[in-house]
Design a protein around this motif. Sequence first.
Motif, mmCIF file in Angstrom:
data_model
loop_
_atom_site.group_PDB
_atom_site.id
_atom_site.type_symbol
_atom_site.label_atom_id
_atom_site.label_comp_id
_atom_site.label_asym_id
_atom_site.label_seq_id
_atom_site.Cartn_x
_atom_site.Cartn_y
_atom_site.Cartn_z
ATOM 1 N N LEU A 28 0.840 -1.207 0.000
ATOM 2 C CA LEU A 28 0.000 0.000 0.000
ATOM 3 C C LEU A 28 0.868 1.247 0.000
ATOM 4 C CD1 LEU A 28 -2.699 1.448 0.198
ATOM 5 C CD2 LEU A 28 -2.653 1.088 2.680
ATOM 6 N N LEU A 29 1.926 1.277 0.819
ATOM 7 C CA LEU A 29 2.810 2.442 0.852
ATOM 8 C C LEU A 29 3.437 2.696 -0.518
ATOM 9 C CD1 LEU A 29 4.687 2.124 4.276
ATOM 10 C CD2 LEU A 29 2.830 3.674 3.680
ATOM 11 N N LYS A 30 3.873 1.627 -1.167
ATOM 12 C CA LYS A 30 4.491 1.785 -2.491
ATOM 13 C C LYS A 30 3.473 2.283 -3.516
ATOM 14 C CE LYS A 30 8.102 -1.631 -1.648
ATOM 15 N NZ LYS A 30 8.606 -2.991 -1.948
ATOM 16 N N LYS A 31 2.227 1.795 -3.406
ATOM 17 C CA LYS A 31 1.173 2.269 -4.310
ATOM 18 C C LYS A 31 0.888 3.751 -4.086
ATOM 19 C CE LYS A 31 -0.441 -1.202 -6.844
ATOM 20 N NZ LYS A 31 -0.610 -1.127 -8.315
ATOM 21 N N LEU A 32 0.891 4.169 -2.829
ATOM 22 C CA LEU A 32 0.640 5.579 -2.524
ATOM 23 C C LEU A 32 1.773 6.460 -3.037
ATOM 24 C CD1 LEU A 32 -0.763 5.212 1.103
ATOM 25 C CD2 LEU A 32 -2.032 6.003 -0.899
ATOM 26 N N VAL A 33 3.015 5.991 -2.876
ATOM 27 C CA VAL A 33 4.164 6.744 -3.399
ATOM 28 C C VAL A 33 4.072 6.825 -4.918
ATOM 29 C CG1 VAL A 33 6.670 6.718 -3.690
ATOM 30 C CG2 VAL A 33 5.673 6.221 -1.461
ATOM 31 N N LYS A 34 3.672 5.705 -5.558
ATOM 32 C CA LYS A 34 3.537 5.690 -7.028
ATOM 33 C C LYS A 34 2.423 6.640 -7.468
ATOM 34 C CE LYS A 34 4.307 3.874 -11.177
ATOM 35 N NZ LYS A 34 3.205 4.429 -11.974
ATOM 36 N N ALA A 35 1.294 6.613 -6.737
ATOM 37 C CA ALA A 35 0.186 7.517 -7.067
ATOM 38 C C ALA A 35 0.622 8.969 -6.938
ATOM 39 C CB ALA A 35 -1.006 7.235 -6.165
ATOM 40 N N LEU A 36 1.380 9.275 -5.888
ATOM 41 C CA LEU A 36 1.882 10.638 -5.701
ATOM 42 C C LEU A 36 2.855 11.008 -6.809
ATOM 43 C CD1 LEU A 36 2.047 13.170 -3.939
ATOM 44 C CD2 LEU A 36 3.815 12.042 -2.595
ATOM 45 N N SER A 37 3.696 10.063 -7.201
ATOM 46 C CA SER A 37 4.665 10.322 -8.265
ATOM 47 C C SER A 37 3.980 10.618 -9.597
ATOM 48 C CB SER A 37 5.596 9.118 -8.410
ATOM 49 O OG SER A 37 6.504 9.296 -9.482
ATOM 50 N N ASP A 38 2.889 9.904 -9.876
ATOM 51 C CA ASP A 38 2.188 10.063 -11.159
ATOM 52 C C ASP A 38 1.224 11.240 -11.168
ATOM 53 O OD1 ASP A 38 3.529 7.809 -11.989
ATOM 54 O OD2 ASP A 38 1.846 6.442 -11.637
ATOM 55 N N ALA A 39 0.831 11.711 -9.989
ATOM 56 C CA ALA A 39 -0.195 12.759 -9.911
ATOM 57 C C ALA A 39 0.362 14.105 -10.363
ATOM 58 C CB ALA A 39 -0.720 12.874 -8.485
ATOM 59 N N PRO A 40 -0.431 14.873 -11.098
ATOM 60 C CA PRO A 40 0.024 16.222 -11.488
ATOM 61 C C PRO A 40 0.061 17.149 -10.283
ATOM 62 C CG PRO A 40 -2.255 15.862 -12.163
ATOM 63 C CD PRO A 40 -1.762 14.551 -11.633
ATOM 64 N N PRO A 41 0.886 18.195 -10.334
ATOM 65 C CA PRO A 41 0.930 19.149 -9.209
ATOM 66 C C PRO A 41 -0.436 19.773 -8.959
ATOM 67 C CG PRO A 41 2.728 19.539 -10.765
ATOM 68 C CD PRO A 41 1.796 18.572 -11.429
ATOM 69 N N ARG A 42 -0.685 20.100 -7.706
ATOM 70 C CA ARG A 42 -1.898 20.810 -7.286
ATOM 71 C C ARG A 42 -3.186 20.018 -7.538
ATOM 72 N NH1 ARG A 42 -0.460 26.583 -7.095
ATOM 73 N NH2 ARG A 42 1.712 26.765 -7.694
ATOM 74 N N SER A 43 -3.080 18.707 -7.696
ATOM 75 C CA SER A 43 -4.259 17.882 -7.944
ATOM 76 C C SER A 43 -4.799 17.314 -6.643
ATOM 77 C CB SER A 43 -3.900 16.727 -8.891
ATOM 78 O OG SER A 43 -2.997 15.835 -8.254
ATOM 79 N N PRO A 44 -6.090 16.870 -6.629
ATOM 80 C CA PRO A 44 -6.638 16.267 -5.411
ATOM 81 C C PRO A 44 -5.862 15.023 -4.958
ATOM 82 C CG PRO A 44 -8.409 16.860 -6.925
ATOM 83 C CD PRO A 44 -7.121 17.054 -7.671
ATOM 84 N N ILE A 45 -5.370 14.233 -5.924
ATOM 85 C CA ILE A 45 -4.610 13.034 -5.555
ATOM 86 C C ILE A 45 -3.326 13.435 -4.842
ATOM 87 C CG2 ILE A 45 -3.283 11.099 -6.473
ATOM 88 C CD1 ILE A 45 -5.411 10.679 -8.544
ATOM 89 N N THR A 46 -2.654 14.468 -5.335
ATOM 90 C CA THR A 46 -1.427 14.947 -4.698
ATOM 91 C C THR A 46 -1.691 15.357 -3.255
ATOM 92 O OG1 THR A 46 -0.438 15.701 -6.772
ATOM 93 C CG2 THR A 46 0.356 16.740 -4.751
ATOM 94 N N TYR A 47 -2.709 16.162 -3.063
ATOM 95 C CA TYR A 47 -2.993 16.653 -1.716
ATOM 96 C C TYR A 47 -3.436 15.516 -0.803
ATOM 97 C CZ TYR A 47 -4.275 20.069 1.821
ATOM 98 O OH TYR A 47 -4.338 20.802 2.982
ATOM 99 N N GLY A 48 -4.251 14.590 -1.339
ATOM 100 C CA GLY A 48 -4.722 13.474 -0.528
ATOM 101 C C GLY A 48 -3.595 12.557 -0.106
ATOM 102 N N ALA A 49 -2.697 12.199 -1.047
ATOM 103 C CA ALA A 49 -1.580 11.307 -0.721
ATOM 104 C C ALA A 49 -0.641 11.966 0.287
ATOM 105 C CB ALA A 49 -0.831 10.930 -1.997
#
Length: 701
Positions: free
Chosen positions: A312-333
């Motif tokens: 799960l931690l690796k998936k969250l880091v990957k999601a953060l890495s792929d997320a564009p700046p200032r996006s909801p995914i970035t802020y949530g992760a």
Amino acid sequence: MTETLQGAAPAASLEDQTLLVFARLMEGGQEDETTCRELDQLTKLLNDDAEAQQKDKNYKTVCSVIDGDCVDTVLCYLDMRQPDIVRGHATLTTSAYLKAAGDEGSKNLSAFFFERVQRGTYDDYIVAFCVASATFPIVPDLTVQLFLGEGFLSTLGPLMRREWKSRKVETACLEMLNAACMNPVCREAVQKYCVEWLEEVVDQDPTGVTAGPNQEPLVQGEGGSISMRRHSEQVQHLAAVILAKLKAVPSNDPNKSRVEPVSASIEDLSGLFTKMILRDEEDYDKQHSIEGLAYASIQPKIKESTAKNDDLLKKLVKALSDAPPRSPITYGALSIFVNLTRYMPALTEEQKKMSQLKAYANASGKLPGPDPLDDDEHVAKRCQAVFGAGIIPVLVTHSKNGSVPSLGLIISIIHSIAVTTSLRGPLAQQGAVKLLLVGWAAIPETDESPRRAAAQALARILISTNPALVFGGNRSNPINAAIRPLIYILPPDPAAETRDLLPTFEALMALTNLASLEDEDTRSNIIRLAWPHVEEQLLSSNKLVSKAAAELVCNLMQTPEGIALYADGSAKAGTRLHILLALADAEEEGARSAAGGALASLTGFESVVRYVVQRDRAVKVILGMCNDSNPGLRHRGVVTIYNLVMAEGDAGQLARDKVKEENGVEILKECLRQSRQPEVLQITVEALKVLLDQKQELIAG
């Protein structure tokens, strides 16, 4: 007459421009880029209009030509069935209109919302709910009034329980509830009226979403939506996010514990979010699952289970890495990682006693005590897990283009990870120092908390690493950039409820490490920028802080600017020497050692020798260091005595006389018997030789 028409022409022209834009927007069928351009033009007209109204109270606003149909046109572009880019531009236009139109705009928005809800068709529900979601952050007070309007929330349950369900209606409704939960009053209302059917949505098995041999067929609903007898999985996920907000954020309702169903616990919801994230859902579902876990991970149990799930931690880091700046995914992760790594604030002795009383009350079942899963040991392990998932390079990348709030979250994560001494070197290697320097400079001065966190994290890293390696060969400029953040946290935080001296202590230690470099420029800049603060901390009632300040002073005495502060013969220099001599006689061994090192450097100057000799007990204090059990202190003591007895002129003669008067010869002989270090033995012998040779001269004379 001509003059009047000319004066009215600009206003009429502006009104015509506004109406023409609305006419083009009402036509529809345009390319998205064209629609966005028209919305942007309307936004500019409305913003200019609002600005003109502020400057001139008699200004005739263009909003006078904007009727209900025009308002409907703009608000309908907030529909979730519109492309995201169009919705984004329409949100800006709506904001500009509500600002320019004032009370009239609020009336038109209210009329639009209630009219659509009263119609009750799927299409009208979708648009009304989407408008409410979009306007919550724009005009929160007004939208709260709409949301809490009599009878509105109570109608949502029957809507969600209809036999034939519209995924888009349900999604729009839940997105509205999700936005509303950011407001405490609305959150209480959702808890009261909606929690029961939200539980039903989450608990329902969604396997009937796709038609199969034994499943109920899907039918086309109003507005092009799909109608079905079961809630879609996407709707189920969004309902789970809302429930997580209701359960994670403390409620002001004393009856909450009584009415809260037990079917979907925060652990159940966390499990659902985890499953969604690990399944590689589409971005929409990933956004909501991450948002849900961000709220769920406020709870200590969820923090622990999340941190122990490596996948799960690796998936969250990957999601953060792929997320564009200032996006909801970035802020949530980022919020999840902040929750996992946050240490509880340090308690004063009085607060610790209160905590013990609360724990005692908790034993009687009266008050909740602190959760042991949030103690320092558990948080340190979670920080290690987050670091091990490879988050730092991703944070470095996001810090370059992120917003100020996201930068604050990034700094908070690094601040917590830097508590662990063994991780400080790897943090520096992976770019955390530059991130903190840039972050500290980028955050507005009014945001003191993240700036102090950035400076303290920087201090922690610089305490445990070699600055020469951290800043590389051409290190002067980066080191100078590090000095100001460290100075920023030398004074205690004026806004803090309790006086925390840990940042002060860590900043002094980091500056001491910087001053240990063979770099005159660095030492000079520390003196120039930090000296008043350093002097103040020398007098701190906290022994560790005073010791750290003395160690910094010791290192600063390797530069002419530092020596001049003590050796220029002024009254201020005398006061400073008095403080240094007092520290040389302190109980704290570290303070004595640091003060002794500074005196060993300073007593090479005549003005310092003269002051020391004339000061009561000064020579006695220094001789006391010569027989200290600590070899390092003995070394500093004998160097200082050697400097005194080797001084030239009257000052030197006074020093030699004073040393002998204080039984210095016997003390130095005892130092020889105790010492094994060649450098100590040699310099002690040299000092004794001077004293004994002079004694022989006097006998012979």
